[in-house]
Design a protein around this motif. Sequence first.
Motif, PDB file in Angstrom:
ATOM      1  N   GLY A  72      67.247  32.486  13.491  1.00 28.57           N
ATOM      2  CA  GLY A  72      65.866  32.042  13.267  1.00 28.57           C
ATOM      3  C   GLY A  72      65.756  30.859  12.326  1.00 28.57           C
ATOM      4  O   GLY A  72      64.763  30.712  11.620  1.00 28.57           O
ATOM      5  N   ILE A  73      66.746  29.984  12.327  1.00 25.69           N
ATOM      6  CA  ILE A  73      66.744  28.824  11.427  1.00 25.69           C
ATOM      7  C   ILE A  73      65.609  27.867  11.768  1.00 25.69           C
ATOM      8  O   ILE A  73      65.241  27.725  12.928  1.00 25.69           O
ATOM      9  CB  ILE A  73      68.120  28.110  11.440  1.00 25.69           C
ATOM     10  CG1 ILE A  73      68.248  27.192  10.238  1.00 25.69           C
ATOM     11  CG2 ILE A  73      68.350  27.380  12.741  1.00 25.69           C
ATOM     12  CD1 ILE A  73      69.673  26.799   9.910  1.00 25.69           C
ATOM     13  N   LYS A  74      65.055  27.253  10.748  1.00 24.95           N
ATOM     14  CA  LYS A  74      63.960  26.292  10.905  1.00 24.95           C
ATOM     15  C   LYS A  74      64.422  24.910  10.439  1.00 24.95           C
ATOM     16  O   LYS A  74      65.416  24.795   9.731  1.00 24.95           O
ATOM     17  CB  LYS A  74      62.750  26.736  10.072  1.00 24.95           C
ATOM     18  CG  LYS A  74      62.146  28.049  10.513  1.00 24.95           C
ATOM     19  CD  LYS A  74      61.013  28.444   9.587  1.00 24.95           C
ATOM     20  CE  LYS A  74      60.303  29.689  10.029  1.00 24.95           C
ATOM     21  NZ  LYS A  74      61.109  30.883  10.117  1.00 24.95           N
ATOM     22  N   ASN A  75      63.666  23.870  10.833  1.00 22.51           N
ATOM     23  CA  ASN A  75      64.009  22.503  10.421  1.00 22.51           C
ATOM     24  C   ASN A  75      64.159  22.388   8.913  1.00 22.51           C
ATOM     25  O   ASN A  75      65.079  21.734   8.422  1.00 22.51           O
ATOM     26  CB  ASN A  75      62.950  21.510  10.906  1.00 22.51           C
ATOM     27  CG  ASN A  75      63.062  21.216  12.382  1.00 22.51           C
ATOM     28  OD1 ASN A  75      64.044  21.550  13.024  1.00 22.51           O
ATOM     29  ND2 ASN A  75      62.037  20.609  12.928  1.00 22.51           N
ATOM     30  N   SER A  76      63.247  22.999   8.166  1.00 22.60           N
ATOM     31  CA  SER A  76      63.304  22.903   6.706  1.00 22.60           C
ATOM     32  C   SER A  76      64.578  23.540   6.158  1.00 22.60           C
ATOM     33  O   SER A  76      65.155  23.065   5.178  1.00 22.60           O
ATOM     34  CB  SER A  76      62.069  23.552   6.072  1.00 22.60           C
ATOM     35  OG  SER A  76      61.964  24.914   6.454  1.00 22.60           O
ATOM     36  N   ASP A  77      65.060  24.619   6.809  1.00 19.73           N
ATOM     37  CA  ASP A  77      66.316  25.254   6.389  1.00 19.73           C
ATOM     38  C   ASP A  77      67.493  24.311   6.610  1.00 19.73           C
ATOM     39  O   ASP A  77      68.396  24.203   5.773  1.00 19.73           O
ATOM     40  CB  ASP A  77      66.568  26.545   7.179  1.00 19.73           C
ATOM     41  CG  ASP A  77      65.484  27.583   6.992  1.00 19.73           C
ATOM     42  OD1 ASP A  77      64.930  27.663   5.873  1.00 19.73           O
ATOM     43  OD2 ASP A  77      65.190  28.305   7.964  1.00 19.73           O
ATOM     44  N   VAL A  78      67.477  23.634   7.750  1.00 22.48           N
ATOM     45  CA  VAL A  78      68.564  22.705   8.079  1.00 22.48           C
ATOM     46  C   VAL A  78      68.619  21.584   7.047  1.00 22.48           C
ATOM     47  O   VAL A  78      69.697  21.235   6.547  1.00 22.48           O
ATOM     48  CB  VAL A  78      68.385  22.118   9.500  1.00 22.48           C
ATOM     49  CG1 VAL A  78      69.434  21.052   9.784  1.00 22.48           C
ATOM     50  CG2 VAL A  78      68.436  23.222  10.533  1.00 22.48           C
ATOM     51  N   LEU A  79      67.459  21.036   6.699  1.00 28.44           N
ATOM     52  CA  LEU A  79      67.421  19.951   5.721  1.00 28.44           C
ATOM     53  C   LEU A  79      67.965  20.407   4.375  1.00 28.44           C
ATOM     54  O   LEU A  79      68.712  19.676   3.720  1.00 28.44           O
ATOM     55  CB  LEU A  79      66.002  19.404   5.579  1.00 28.44           C
ATOM     56  CG  LEU A  79      65.435  18.747   6.839  1.00 28.44           C
ATOM     57  CD1 LEU A  79      63.987  18.334   6.623  1.00 28.44           C
ATOM     58  CD2 LEU A  79      66.278  17.572   7.285  1.00 28.44           C
ATOM     59  N   LYS A  80      67.632  21.626   3.959  1.00 31.60           N
ATOM     60  CA  LYS A  80      68.150  22.155   2.692  1.00 31.60           C
ATOM     61  C   LYS A  80      69.671  22.260   2.724  1.00 31.60           C
ATOM     62  O   LYS A  80      70.338  22.025   1.717  1.00 31.60           O
ATOM     63  CB  LYS A  80      67.552  23.525   2.393  1.00 31.60           C
ATOM     64  CG  LYS A  80      66.113  23.497   1.975  1.00 31.60           C
ATOM     65  CD  LYS A  80      65.598  24.918   1.763  1.00 31.60           C
ATOM     66  CE  LYS A  80      64.092  24.948   1.692  1.00 31.60           C
ATOM     67  NZ  LYS A  80      63.551  26.303   1.704  1.00 31.60           N
ATOM     68  N   LEU A  81      70.217  22.618   3.875  1.00 32.91           N
ATOM     69  CA  LEU A  81      71.663  22.804   3.992  1.00 32.91           C
ATOM     70  C   LEU A  81      72.429  21.487   4.109  1.00 32.91           C
ATOM     71  O   LEU A  81      73.526  21.353   3.573  1.00 32.91           O
ATOM     72  CB  LEU A  81      71.980  23.675   5.217  1.00 32.91           C
ATOM     73  CG  LEU A  81      71.546  25.136   5.139  1.00 32.91           C
ATOM     74  CD1 LEU A  81      71.676  25.794   6.506  1.00 32.91           C
ATOM     75  CD2 LEU A  81      72.380  25.887   4.103  1.00 32.91           C
ATOM     76  N   LEU A  82      71.865  20.519   4.842  1.00 33.29           N
ATOM     77  CA  LEU A  82      72.627  19.310   5.157  1.00 33.29           C
ATOM     78  C   LEU A  82      72.347  18.129   4.234  1.00 33.29           C
ATOM     79  O   LEU A  82      73.207  17.275   4.050  1.00 33.29           O
ATOM     80  CB  LEU A  82      72.395  18.902   6.612  1.00 33.29           C
ATOM     81  CG  LEU A  82      72.845  19.923   7.656  1.00 33.29           C
ATOM     82  CD1 LEU A  82      72.598  19.394   9.055  1.00 33.29           C
ATOM     83  CD2 LEU A  82      74.309  20.298   7.468  1.00 33.29           C
ATOM     84  N   LYS A  83      71.128  18.049   3.665  1.00 38.24           N
ATOM     85  CA  LYS A  83      70.835  16.974   2.724  1.00 38.24           C
ATOM     86  C   LYS A  83      71.397  17.336   1.358  1.00 38.24           C
ATOM     87  O   LYS A  83      71.522  18.503   1.026  1.00 38.24           O
ATOM     88  CB  LYS A  83      69.330  16.744   2.615  1.00 38.24           C
ATOM     89  CG  LYS A  83      68.735  16.037   3.810  1.00 38.24           C
ATOM     90  CD  LYS A  83      67.233  15.974   3.766  1.00 38.24           C
ATOM     91  CE  LYS A  83      66.701  15.075   2.692  1.00 38.24           C
ATOM     92  NZ  LYS A  83      65.232  14.921   2.753  1.00 38.24           N
ATOM     93  N   GLY A  84      71.726  16.324   0.590  1.00 36.45           N
ATOM     94  CA  GLY A  84      72.230  16.559  -0.761  1.00 36.45           C
ATOM     95  C   GLY A  84      72.626  15.255  -1.396  1.00 36.45           C
ATOM     96  O   GLY A  84      72.471  14.181  -0.813  1.00 36.45           O
ATOM     97  N   PRO A  85      73.161  15.339  -2.604  1.00 32.06           N
ATOM     98  CA  PRO A  85      73.556  14.115  -3.304  1.00 32.06           C
ATOM     99  C   PRO A  85      74.602  13.316  -2.520  1.00 32.06           C
ATOM    100  O   PRO A  85      75.509  13.892  -1.898  1.00 32.06           O
ATOM    101  CB  PRO A  85      74.136  14.625  -4.619  1.00 32.06           C
ATOM    102  CG  PRO A  85      73.571  16.000  -4.787  1.00 32.06           C
ATOM    103  CD  PRO A  85      73.378  16.538  -3.413  1.00 32.06           C
TER     104      PRO A  85
END
Length: 187
Positions: A72-85
């Motif tokens: 049940g992953i959502k777009n916002s979850d993906v961004l939290k996982l893949l975006k970063g410093p």
Amino acid sequence: IHTKALEATIKKTKSENEVLAGHFGGVGIRFMIIRDSLVVINAIKEGPSFLAGIEKRDRIIKVNGENIASVGIKNSDVLKLLKGPINSSVTITVYSPKSKKEKTVQIKRGMIAINSVAASLLLNENIGYLKLSNFSDKSEKEVFEAIEALKKAGMSKLILDLRFNGGGYLHGAVGVADQFLENNKLI
């Protein structure tokens, strides 16, 4: 002070600033969630994922060893996982429908550009179309380059589409407007 409200405001401000600055730290993919599966629509050319061999249609099934498929992953979850410093690392496991194999790769996040010019094309032999999604630090240069390319392709008239443009930096808007005014004319 409500801590959760403050944290939400900080996250929203950070996200908005990334758009205005014209870049963020990430892995360089465009994706969609299709049937509860994270599908790579495009690995941005020369971006971190592209260089790691991630391809269109690959399915990302794990991030840092955690299963993300059919949960049940959502777009916002993906961004939290893949975006970063920028220069931080993330490990992803992908399933390739082409080879029918899984592979795990560690990707160093890079600076991913966010373009202000969402579209630039000729509608016919002489009418150009340019869609500008926001006014960022890079808008003036992007618009100038898009217009020059359209002129070389034969454009003599231009439709500048500002629908749904949420605004942005004033200096970005001024830089774009200056391109449509005669020298020394005030905005």
